[in-house]
Design a protein around this motif. Sequence first.
Motif, PDB file in Angstrom:
ATOM      1  N   LYS A 112       3.307  -2.507  -0.156  1.00  0.00           N
ATOM      2  CA  LYS A 112       1.800  -2.384  -0.534  1.00  0.00           C
ATOM      3  C   LYS A 112       1.643  -0.751  -0.775  1.00  0.00           C
ATOM      4  CE  LYS A 112      -0.459  -5.778   2.333  1.00  0.00           C
ATOM      5  NZ  LYS A 112       0.717  -6.721   2.803  1.00  0.00           N
ATOM      6  N   TYR A 114       0.371   0.997  -3.428  1.00  0.00           N
ATOM      7  CA  TYR A 114      -0.442   0.877  -4.644  1.00  0.00           C
ATOM      8  C   TYR A 114      -0.156   1.960  -5.724  1.00  0.00           C
ATOM      9  CZ  TYR A 114      -2.125  -2.924  -1.790  1.00  0.00           C
ATOM     10  OH  TYR A 114      -1.946  -3.907  -1.027  1.00  0.00           O
ATOM     11  N   LEU A 117       2.835   1.090  -7.583  1.00  0.00           N
ATOM     12  CA  LEU A 117       2.678  -0.201  -8.470  1.00  0.00           C
ATOM     13  C   LEU A 117       2.084   0.288  -9.812  1.00  0.00           C
ATOM     14  CD1 LEU A 117       1.439  -2.768  -6.023  1.00  0.00           C
ATOM     15  CD2 LEU A 117       3.746  -2.900  -7.186  1.00  0.00           C
ATOM     16  N   SER A 118       1.176   1.208  -9.557  1.00  0.00           N
ATOM     17  CA  SER A 118       0.333   1.656 -10.807  1.00  0.00           C
ATOM     18  C   SER A 118       1.225   2.340 -11.721  1.00  0.00           C
ATOM     19  CB  SER A 118      -1.107   2.375 -10.273  1.00  0.00           C
ATOM     20  OG  SER A 118      -1.599   2.961 -11.501  1.00  0.00           O
TER      21      SER A 118
END
Length: 169
Positions: A112, A114, A117-118
């Motif tokens: 998780k 983020y 991920l971006s």
Amino acid sequence: MFSKKMQEALNDQIHHEMESAYIYLAMAAYFAEENYPGFTHWMKMQFDEEMIHAFKFYDYIHSRGAKVVLQAITQPPAEFDSPLSAFETALGHEQKISADIHNLYALALEEKDYPSLSFLQWFIDEQVEEEEHVGGVVEDIKRVSGSDQGLLMLDRELGQRLPPSPEEE
Ligand code: FEO
């Protein structure tokens, strides 16, 4: 949370990108020695692009307050059997890099993370383009079936490749 595992995996990717750059530089040298100025130029542009990729990971790791740890780069091959063999090797390499990026993305998802991920989304899209471009050259070389005239035309065409665009940086 920016885990130690994620930091290490991203540091590994700096290594993979630098290794890619080094392989393409070896291919540029091979093409220069074989008198293909266009293929040489294309490989040098590819070298530049890989260095930009490596620096993206380098800067990202720092932007998250973590440490960059560089690794030794393996010696690339000095010889290739033919232009087709060099570009097939390049394609296989890009496919491996795509798998590396997908593994990084899967790890970021699992954790998780983020921001990672971006950050990695750009590379997922980039790898689709990379495989398409290199795969296109492989197909073109196969189509001319090793004819000198065909290779000369392709060499001229690939010599027109522009430097990486500002969006790459
Ligand atoms: Fe940075 Fe061509 O992968």
